[in-house]
Design an enzyme around this catalytic site. Sequence first.
Site, PDB file in Angstrom:
ATOM      1  N   LYS A 151     -37.502  -6.614 -43.279  1.00 29.86           N
ATOM      2  CA  LYS A 151     -37.965  -8.061 -42.957  1.00 29.86           C
ATOM      3  C   LYS A 151     -38.939  -8.597 -43.902  1.00 29.86           C
ATOM      4  O   LYS A 151     -39.924  -7.917 -44.214  1.00 29.86           O
ATOM      5  CB  LYS A 151     -38.098  -8.293 -41.465  1.00 29.86           C
ATOM      6  CG  LYS A 151     -38.334  -9.623 -41.117  1.00 29.86           C
ATOM      7  CD  LYS A 151     -38.670  -9.872 -39.474  1.00 29.86           C
ATOM      8  CE  LYS A 151     -38.871 -11.158 -38.921  1.00 29.86           C
ATOM      9  NZ  LYS A 151     -39.221 -11.059 -37.541  1.00 29.86           N
ATOM     10  N   SER A 226     -36.351 -14.233 -35.285  1.00 25.62           N
ATOM     11  CA  SER A 226     -36.721 -14.434 -36.673  1.00 25.62           C
ATOM     12  C   SER A 226     -36.209 -13.513 -37.656  1.00 25.62           C
ATOM     13  O   SER A 226     -36.216 -13.373 -38.874  1.00 25.62           O
ATOM     14  CB  SER A 226     -38.170 -14.745 -36.773  1.00 25.62           C
ATOM     15  OG  SER A 226     -39.026 -13.481 -36.417  1.00 25.62           O
ATOM     16  N   SER A 250     -37.217 -11.511 -31.354  1.00 22.52           N
ATOM     17  CA  SER A 250     -36.879 -11.565 -32.848  1.00 22.52           C
ATOM     18  C   SER A 250     -36.060 -10.263 -33.291  1.00 22.52           C
ATOM     19  O   SER A 250     -35.670 -10.630 -34.295  1.00 22.52           O
ATOM     20  CB  SER A 250     -37.935 -11.711 -33.559  1.00 22.52           C
ATOM     21  OG  SER A 250     -38.789 -13.021 -33.330  1.00 22.52           O
TER      22      SER A 250
END
Length: 589
Positions: A151, A226, A250
Amino acid sequence: MLQQQQLRQLLPEGKGDTGTALALLGGSVAALGLWKWLGRKRIQRKMEEARRTREEGMKKMAKAVQQFREQVPSVQRDAILSLPLLELSGRLQEGSLSPRTVLYTYLEKALEVTQQTNCLRHFIPECEEQLQEIERRTEKGLLYGIPVSIKDHIGHKGHLATCGLLQCLDTVMEEDSVLVKVLKKQGAIPFAMTNVPQSLFSYECSNPIFGQTLNPLDPQRSPGGSSGGEGALIAGGGSILGMGSDVGGSIRLPSSFCGLCGLKPTAERLSLSGVTGPVNGIVAVPCALGPMARDVDSLALCMKALLCQEMFQLDPSVPPIPFNEEVYSSSAPLRVGYYDTDGYFPLPPCMRRAVKETRSALQAAGHQLVPFSPPRIPYVINELFMKTFFADGGRAFLDVFTGNIVDPGLKAQVNACKMPRLVKKLLALLLKPLFPRLADHLSSMAGMRSVQEMWDHQHQIQVYRSQFISQWQQLQLDVVLCPVLGPAFTMGYPRKLLGAISSTMLYNVLNFPAGVVPVSTVTEADEEELKLYKGCCDDPWDRTLKQAVSGAVGMPVAVQCVALPWQEELCLRFMKEVETLSRGGRRVA
């Protein structure tokens, strides 16, 4: 007095005074307008440069892939991409597949997936150096030759950690995060960084710099957030293992939306050293790093690799608890608590069906199922979760957007934060009779007024955790089965339904390990039942949720599996049981 005299000396006398003042005022306004215009142009140039750098990186990687294909034209790409992680790892360990072949196969596929979904923020060109490094080693780590995506905000030396924000485009990480160091030590090859929503505080996946990420299963739907870039890349087949982060769902929401397995561990189980965030220092509801993949065994292998002496030495704040293979491999019957609604935000019929069917399958397999009701969810969401992140009334959150273009997915939150505290409270009071959930939500964003109030708030989180654990232990539960938000929302709807993530938020407040497993898909019968969905309040949120998930036939449907703190292995073992049963297998003796 002296200043007034100086001002008169600067301005001409007589009839021209008013005209001159107006001219000065007009000039000031023009100068201010010019300054703002230049600022916007500067922002635009900065974003264009970031996009150009990304495109150049993509082209270089495409060229490297093409060169490899010309050198080794006989690679069976589809066969490699179809291998589960454990089988791929075995082939790499025994030498029947080379790390180079696997890396370039996934690089090629990742290029295809990001063209369709815009899931990548950047390739990591140093992956070729890491490849050469592991090829020279005599000892192979547990993740030897496995390409891993990470990420955006998980630090990698020489690369940005943008969080989708303009002000982060100037900050290059000086060293790898501990997580990346351990992945490399175990022989993994970090090869790509994935896209995120602006500020990370959203379960959409869009930012003004790198744009909107799409769900590879349906481009009209969100991949979640996210960790949405990870979800899209893995679901599209462009990565076999990814690392995400989770502070409100997330990891679990993209896993649910994209049909993946994902684990949010206890926050301190994996090191956060070298991981950045837009607002730091929020410890009452901590962020957790965790793996995302196509099956549970992949998550278990990743956790086993990461929970090693290298991590414990690099970050002594991580408890030195190696992975307990005995717990993960156990086949003893479990005592499972279950619920299909938290009473705050009833989920669509398909998600509740998934829990009921999984409960029946577990019972038939010899497990003991016990009804469980999580206490006081509205209190948890508003008083504990929301107040943690908006303790200052949203000022720190607003500071993140200084000099930034605000992504459409966050405009409502930003505008709410801009309201003065008194206006938030008054508006909440007016809304209470008509829209009580939104009223409580808005009131919680007003923040706290003293240090004493913050201390009390943190104490209340500890009290709630103790009460929840006590209820769990009274029922003698091993694990809990519960719903997760889904199926994937139509694009643009997550921004309208922040409160809908109560199912995942709860376990961030509690800091319990929680994972998501896909068990079914949306059926025509689910769609028919959705037409009758009323929610719990028949308010705009209920009606919006109905719109968000309609037309999702064929999209993945998942459940959530939960264990007590530090029991990731038990959580994974339960997830594996659920996965096996959902595929028609049987694991319990």
